[in-house]
Write an enzyme that holds these catalytic residues in place. Structure first.
Site, PDB file in Angstrom:
ATOM      1  N   ARG A  95     -18.091  79.763   1.110  1.00 40.03           N
ATOM      2  CA  ARG A  95     -18.444  79.406   2.496  1.00 40.03           C
ATOM      3  C   ARG A  95     -19.336  80.466   3.147  1.00 40.03           C
ATOM      4  O   ARG A  95     -19.100  81.650   3.026  1.00 40.03           O
ATOM      5  CB  ARG A  95     -17.177  79.247   3.347  1.00 40.03           C
TER       6      ARG A  95
ATOM      7  N   ARG B 248     -17.216  85.075   6.213  1.00 33.87           N
ATOM      8  CA  ARG B 248     -16.118  85.540   7.055  1.00 33.87           C
ATOM      9  C   ARG B 248     -15.295  86.570   6.284  1.00 33.87           C
ATOM     10  O   ARG B 248     -15.001  86.367   5.112  1.00 33.87           O
ATOM     11  CB  ARG B 248     -15.244  84.343   7.456  1.00 33.87           C
TER      12      ARG B 248
ATOM     13  N   ARG C 281      -1.006  75.884  16.199  1.00 38.04           N
ATOM     14  CA  ARG C 281      -0.592  76.009  14.806  1.00 38.04           C
ATOM     15  C   ARG C 281       0.737  76.730  14.657  1.00 38.04           C
ATOM     16  O   ARG C 281       1.058  77.220  13.568  1.00 38.04           O
ATOM     17  CB  ARG C 281      -1.680  76.594  13.929  1.00 38.04           C
TER      18      ARG C 281
ATOM     19  N   LYS D 101     -11.376  71.226   8.476  1.00 38.75           N
ATOM     20  CA  LYS D 101     -11.248  70.877   9.907  1.00 38.75           C
ATOM     21  C   LYS D 101     -12.600  70.985  10.624  1.00 38.75           C
ATOM     22  O   LYS D 101     -12.977  70.091  11.374  1.00 38.75           O
ATOM     23  CB  LYS D 101     -10.230  71.809  10.598  1.00 38.75           C
TER      24      LYS D 101
ATOM     25  N   ARG E  14      -3.376  83.681   4.434  1.00 43.89           N
ATOM     26  CA  ARG E  14      -3.563  82.633   5.445  1.00 43.89           C
ATOM     27  C   ARG E  14      -2.847  81.345   5.020  1.00 43.89           C
ATOM     28  O   ARG E  14      -2.269  80.638   5.855  1.00 43.89           O
ATOM     29  CB  ARG E  14      -5.060  82.354   5.638  1.00 43.89           C
TER      30      ARG E  14
HETATM   31  P1  G5P Z   1      -9.760  79.383  11.912  1.00 42.32           P
HETATM   32  O1  G5P Z   1     -11.151  79.776  12.119  1.00 42.32           O
HETATM   33  O2  G5P Z   1      -9.181  78.242  12.629  1.00 42.32           O
HETATM   34  P2  G5P Z   1      -8.680  78.276   9.506  1.00 42.32           P
HETATM   35  O3  G5P Z   1      -8.114  79.246   8.561  1.00 42.32           O
HETATM   36  O4  G5P Z   1      -7.712  77.405  10.172  1.00 42.32           O
HETATM   37  O5  G5P Z   1      -9.595  79.220  10.358  1.00 42.32           O
HETATM   38  P3  G5P Z   1     -11.063  77.449   8.437  1.00 42.32           P
HETATM   39  O6  G5P Z   1     -11.056  78.561   7.447  1.00 42.32           O
HETATM   40  O7  G5P Z   1     -12.017  77.525   9.594  1.00 42.32           O
HETATM   41  O8  G5P Z   1      -9.638  77.227   8.962  1.00 42.32           O
HETATM   42  P4  G5P Z   1     -11.605  74.658   8.068  1.00 42.32           P
HETATM   43  O9  G5P Z   1     -12.261  74.630   9.402  1.00 42.32           O
HETATM   44  O10 G5P Z   1     -10.371  73.839   7.878  1.00 42.32           O
HETATM   45  O11 G5P Z   1     -11.290  76.132   7.588  1.00 42.32           O
HETATM   46  O12 G5P Z   1     -12.604  74.247   6.932  1.00 42.32           O
HETATM   47  P5  G5P Z   1     -14.223  74.150   6.913  1.00 42.32           P
HETATM   48  O13 G5P Z   1     -14.832  75.390   7.425  1.00 42.32           O
HETATM   49  O14 G5P Z   1     -14.641  72.846   7.494  1.00 42.32           O
HETATM   50  O15 G5P Z   1     -14.432  74.045   5.327  1.00 42.32           O
HETATM   51  C1  G5P Z   1     -14.169  75.164   4.518  1.00 42.32           C
HETATM   52  C2  G5P Z   1     -15.326  75.296   3.489  1.00 42.32           C
HETATM   53  O16 G5P Z   1     -15.239  74.194   2.587  1.00 42.32           O
HETATM   54  C3  G5P Z   1     -16.732  75.246   4.105  1.00 42.32           C
HETATM   55  O17 G5P Z   1     -17.583  76.117   3.369  1.00 42.32           O
HETATM   56  C4  G5P Z   1     -17.157  73.773   3.902  1.00 42.32           C
HETATM   57  O18 G5P Z   1     -18.580  73.635   3.842  1.00 42.32           O
HETATM   58  C5  G5P Z   1     -16.496  73.495   2.562  1.00 42.32           C
HETATM   59  N1  G5P Z   1     -16.161  72.092   2.311  1.00 42.32           N
HETATM   60  C6  G5P Z   1     -15.734  71.137   3.182  1.00 42.32           C
HETATM   61  N2  G5P Z   1     -15.499  69.984   2.533  1.00 42.32           N
HETATM   62  C7  G5P Z   1     -15.778  70.212   1.222  1.00 42.32           C
HETATM   63  C8  G5P Z   1     -15.735  69.403   0.034  1.00 42.32           C
HETATM   64  O19 G5P Z   1     -15.396  68.208   0.057  1.00 42.32           O
HETATM   65  N3  G5P Z   1     -16.072  70.015  -1.138  1.00 42.32           N
HETATM   66  C9  G5P Z   1     -16.473  71.322  -1.211  1.00 42.32           C
HETATM   67  N4  G5P Z   1     -16.808  71.849  -2.382  1.00 42.32           N
HETATM   68  N5  G5P Z   1     -16.524  72.110  -0.108  1.00 42.32           N
HETATM   69  C10 G5P Z   1     -16.189  71.560   1.069  1.00 42.32           C
HETATM   70  O20 G5P Z   1      -8.794  80.632  12.163  1.00 42.32           O
HETATM   71  C11 G5P Z   1      -9.109  81.903  11.679  1.00 42.32           C
HETATM   72  C12 G5P Z   1      -8.040  82.868  12.095  1.00 42.32           C
HETATM   73  O21 G5P Z   1      -7.979  82.934  13.516  1.00 42.32           O
HETATM   74  C13 G5P Z   1      -6.634  83.081  13.962  1.00 42.32           C
HETATM   75  C14 G5P Z   1      -5.812  83.292  12.699  1.00 42.32           C
HETATM   76  O22 G5P Z   1      -5.767  84.673  12.425  1.00 42.32           O
HETATM   77  C15 G5P Z   1      -6.619  82.527  11.656  1.00 42.32           C
HETATM   78  O23 G5P Z   1      -6.346  82.962  10.345  1.00 42.32           O
HETATM   79  N6  G5P Z   1      -6.230  81.866  14.671  1.00 42.32           N
HETATM   80  C16 G5P Z   1      -5.051  81.694  15.247  1.00 42.32           C
HETATM   81  N7  G5P Z   1      -3.952  82.482  15.322  1.00 42.32           N
HETATM   82  C17 G5P Z   1      -2.897  81.992  15.983  1.00 42.32           C
HETATM   83  N8  G5P Z   1      -2.852  80.764  16.509  1.00 42.32           N
HETATM   84  C18 G5P Z   1      -3.918  79.928  16.462  1.00 42.32           C
HETATM   85  N9  G5P Z   1      -3.881  78.686  17.003  1.00 42.32           N
HETATM   86  C19 G5P Z   1      -5.084  80.399  15.802  1.00 42.32           C
HETATM   87  N10 G5P Z   1      -6.294  79.848  15.560  1.00 42.32           N
HETATM   88  C20 G5P Z   1      -6.982  80.748  14.878  1.00 42.32           C
HETATM   89 MG    MG Z   2     -12.721  76.104  10.880  1.00 45.43          MG
END
Ligand code: G5P
Ligand code: MG
Length: 225
Positions: free
Chosen positions: A126, A159, A92, A20, A170
């Site tokens: 990451r 993180r 979410r 995302k 998660r």
């Molecule tokens: P966050 O911060 O919203 P998540 O768990 O939803 O966290 P996250 O972990 O931030 O999502 P993302 O944004 O979907 O993941 O993914 P990203 O960071 O872009 O990519 C992940 C990794 O993969 C990176 O290192 C990237 O470089 C790599 N990557 C991307 N594409 C590729 C690819 O093609 N190949 C490879 N090899 N790598 C790739 O939420 C965190 C916490 O906050 C709370 C919750 O506790 C949650 O767990 N929270 C909420 N709680 C309640 N309600 C809500 N609405 C909440 N929002 C947050």
């Molecule tokens: Mg994110």
């Protein structure tokens, strides 16, 4: 007299680590949209009372309570009323989606559908720059200098919730609480799902979709990955 373009209200959904943040930064490089990540918002508030509370949930891989999250997100959105925006990570849960609906009409929802096994591997590699939210991956998009942010040279960190045991929690929270949000938006006819294992293959499809779906937003001149 010119017609004022309608503001776009968009959401990007997907499991933790589905890309995302990565796709959002490509979207904002190419389209005039403000990006609001609920996770970044919580992490930015870590030193305030609300952030201290949030950290206890985040570190356990649990979602923070709906009322807290909704209040924080809607408060932040009030500062962006004159802009088109893209919400990343909010809503979410169903109560969050309903609360958002009461405040704004959502035009489109991008859903990134990436297999969980792929995600688990990605998150251990990451690294992030906390001040900006910039995201790196040792294999996929490494920083120019290991351990340092490309723009500022400041140290990168991992993180705490990217530990494998927390990632599993998660992903479970996503299945239980966020999958119903997909159905909710599907029924409203605004959900567009992009499936795959590589962001570089998903991105051109998202880009093409946004181009056809959102003629009203001012596209920036260049198409950058
Ligand atoms: P966050 O911060 O919203 P998540 O768990 O939803 O966290 P996250 O972990 O931030 O999502 P993302 O944004 O979907 O993941 O993914 P990203 O960071 O872009 O990519 C992940 C990794 O993969 C990176 O290192 C990237 O470089 C790599 N990557 C991307 N594409 C590729 C690819 O093609 N190949 C490879 N090899 N790598 C790739 O939420 C965190 C916490 O906050 C709370 C919750 O506790 C949650 O767990 N929270 C909420 N709680 C309640 N309600 C809500 N609405 C909440 N929002 C947050
Ligand atoms: Mg994110």
């Amino acid at each position: 007299m010119g017609v004022t373009p309608r503001l776009l209200r968009a959401v990007i959904l997907g499991a933790p680590g589905s890309g995302k943040g990565t796709v959002s930064s490509r979207i904002t490089k190419n389209f005039e949209l403000k990006h609001l990540s609920s996770g970044d918002l919580l992490r930015d508030n870590m030193l305030r009372e609300i952030g201290v509370l949030a950290k206890t949930f985040i570190d356990q891989g649990k979602l923070i309570p709906d009322d807290v999250m909704t209040r924080l997100a809607l408060h932040e959105l009030k500062t962006l009323t004159q802009y088109s925006w893209l919400l990343d990570g909010f809503p979410r849960t169903l109560p969050q989606a309903e609360a958002l609906d009461r405040a704004y009409r959502i035009d489109l929802v991008i859903n990134l559908n990436v297999p969980f096994e792929v995600i688990k591997q990605r998150l251990t590699a990451r690294w992030i720059h906390p001040a900006s939210g910039r995201v790196y991956n040792i294999e996929f998009n490494p920083p120019k200098t290991m351990g340092r942010d490309d723009m500022t040279g400041e140290p990168l960190v991992q993180r705490e919730d990217d530990r494998p045991e927390t990632v599993i929690k998660r992903l479970k929270a996503y299945e239980d609480q966020t999958q119903p949000v997909l159905e909710y938006y599907q029924k409203k006819g605004v959900l567009e799902t992009f499936s795959g294992t590589e962001t570089n293959k998903i991105w051109p499809c998202v880009y093409a979709f946004l181009q056809t779906k959102v003629p009203q937003i001012n596209q920036k001149a260049s198409v950058t990955p």
